[in-house]
Structures are given as C-alpha cells and as structure tokens.
Scaffold this motif. Structure first.
Motif, mmCIF file in Angstrom:
data_model
loop_
_atom_site.group_PDB
_atom_site.id
_atom_site.type_symbol
_atom_site.label_atom_id
_atom_site.label_comp_id
_atom_site.label_asym_id
_atom_site.label_seq_id
_atom_site.Cartn_x
_atom_site.Cartn_y
_atom_site.Cartn_z
ATOM 1 N N UNK A 1 1.472 -1.199 -0.265
ATOM 2 C CA UNK A 1 -0.213 0.104 0.342
ATOM 3 C C UNK A 1 0.948 1.334 -0.368
ATOM 4 N N UNK A 2 1.967 1.319 0.966
ATOM 5 C CA UNK A 2 2.423 2.200 0.979
ATOM 6 C C UNK A 2 3.644 2.246 -0.951
ATOM 7 N N UNK A 3 4.208 1.372 -1.040
ATOM 8 C CA UNK A 3 4.899 1.599 -2.620
ATOM 9 C C UNK A 3 3.287 2.545 -3.344
ATOM 10 N N UNK A 4 2.168 1.344 -3.561
ATOM 11 C CA UNK A 4 0.876 2.233 -4.067
ATOM 12 C C UNK A 4 1.002 3.866 -3.963
ATOM 13 N N UNK A 5 1.298 4.617 -2.474
ATOM 14 C CA UNK A 5 0.510 5.823 -2.262
ATOM 15 C C UNK A 5 2.325 6.262 -3.079
ATOM 16 N N UNK A 6 3.560 5.966 -3.040
ATOM 17 C CA UNK A 6 4.337 6.615 -3.617
ATOM 18 C C UNK A 6 4.912 6.729 -5.847
ATOM 19 N N UNK B 1 -4.597 8.289 -10.699
ATOM 20 C CA UNK B 1 -5.692 7.956 -9.433
ATOM 21 C C UNK B 1 -6.148 6.582 -9.816
ATOM 22 N N UNK B 2 -7.217 6.972 -11.443
ATOM 23 C CA UNK B 2 -8.132 5.194 -11.088
ATOM 24 C C UNK B 2 -6.815 3.763 -10.760
ATOM 25 N N UNK B 3 -5.872 3.811 -11.380
ATOM 26 C CA UNK B 3 -4.883 3.240 -11.271
ATOM 27 C C UNK B 3 -4.206 2.994 -10.200
ATOM 28 N N UNK B 4 -4.235 3.589 -9.584
ATOM 29 C CA UNK B 4 -3.814 3.588 -7.491
ATOM 30 C C UNK B 4 -4.907 2.916 -7.052
ATOM 31 N N UNK B 5 -5.776 3.149 -7.380
ATOM 32 C CA UNK B 5 -7.570 3.075 -7.051
ATOM 33 C C UNK B 5 -8.174 0.989 -7.143
ATOM 34 N N UNK B 6 -7.123 1.032 -8.006
ATOM 35 C CA UNK B 6 -7.508 -0.295 -9.157
ATOM 36 C C UNK B 6 -6.075 -1.108 -8.283
ATOM 37 N N UNK B 7 -5.193 -0.978 -8.245
ATOM 38 C CA UNK B 7 -3.908 -1.594 -7.521
ATOM 39 C C UNK B 7 -4.120 -1.454 -6.406
ATOM 40 N N UNK B 8 -4.847 -0.810 -6.123
ATOM 41 C CA UNK B 8 -4.685 -0.846 -3.995
ATOM 42 C C UNK B 8 -5.741 -1.818 -3.687
#
Length: 189
Positions: A94-99, A108-115
């Motif tokens: 999750x920290x890697x997704x945020x970074x 933001x969409x990719x981050x949400x899907x990855x999260x």
C-alpha cells in the motif's frame, strides 16, 4: 570400526502449559565439549558445542545462553523458522501504491485498482518466501510491479509457528536446568 560407549543424562519435562512433554539428552563429551538433544512430540533438535566456556557443563552452558543464540543453533537445519508477515507485506504494498501515485507513476484510477488488488491478496499464515512462488492465489506480478523484481529480498518476515514453539521449548529446558541447579551463577535469559 571404533565403537565408543558414553553416558548421557536424560530429563523428561512434563506438565507444561501449551507444550507437549519434552525429552532432553545431555552429553558432556569432554571438557568444554558437549551436546544437547531436545525431542518433543516427534520433533527433535540437536546441537554440539566444541568450545564451551571454561568449566561449564553442557547444561550450564545452555542455561547461560540467550534464546536467540540457542534458537539459531537448534533451528539451523530447519528452513521454516521465518514466515511472511502478510499484514506488514500488505502495508508495504500500500505504501508503494501511495508513493507511485505521488510520483505520478499511476493515475488515480490505476492507484485505486491496484489498491483493491493489494487488499484482495490472500493471507497465508506460516508461508515462507520460497513457498509464495507456488501459490496461484497470490499475484506475484503485482508484488513485482510494486516492489521491484527482487521484491523477495525485502518481504517482511516474522518468526514462524515452529520458531515460536521451539523458543518456548528452549525456555522450558532452561528453566528445568535452573530448577535442577545446573549452573554456578545467575543466568542470562
């Protein structure tokens, strides 16, 4: 063929909370040389020392050693003393997704899907890093994308169930040695 006969002391420790009976075999082979073998419920661990401190028996030496040292000696042959700490791994992902989102590497969409994919990773208690590769239910590609190709070097680990059990056994053996009076001074736990 040379055959040598020696004498070993055997202790049986019973009535322990959360542990099966423990059999301990202590061999003082020569000055500063000894071996201790521990057996509990079909599992056995053994270690020999060829350079114990002056004048100590194997039991005295054992009683004076700390848990980490003894765990390392008795668990040496076992490859599953550490297991993946899945909660810490999920936090790291999750920290890697945020970074990556902050760095602009993800929308933001990719981050949400990855999260969401990170949240869906199954937690397999007791699994080692070597075993994770064989699991179809764990998205190795996702982990590699977030942590890099050599992610397995930085996977958070914790003592396995076997390691926690062995540590309790080591502590019980030490307590038995102390109760028998097999030491000359205060011991370090």
């Amino acid at each position: 063929m040379n055959i040598t006969e020696s004498t070993a002391t055997q202790l049986t420790i019973r009535g322990l909370d959360n542990l099966d009976s423990i059999n301990v075999f202590i061999e003082d082979i020569a000055p500063k040389v000894g071996r201790i073998t521990i057996e509990s419920f079909g599992d056995a661990w053994s270690h020999a020392w060829g350079g114990m401190w002056d004048g100590y028996s194997a039991a005295e030496f054992f009683a004076r050693c700390d848990d980490g040292y003894l765990l390392g000696k008795f668990a040496r042959a076992s490859s599953n003393m550490e297991c993946i700490d899945f909660e810490a791994l999920i936090d790291k992902l999750k920290t890697a997704v945020i970074e990556q989102r902050k760095d602009g590497d993800m929308s933001s969409t990719e981050a949400r899907e990855t999260w969401d994919k990170v949240e869906e990773i199954e937690r397999h208690e007791g699994m080692t890093v070597n075993e994770i590769h064989a699991m179809d239910s764990i998205d190795i590609e996702l982990i590699s994308d977030l942590l890099g190709e050599e992610w397995y070097h930085s996977v958070p680990e914790k003592p396995s169930r076997e390691a926690r059990r062995l540590k309790l056994i080591i502590q019980a053996v030490r307590e038995a040695f102390i109760a028998k009076g097999w030491f000359k001074q205060e011991v370090a736990a």
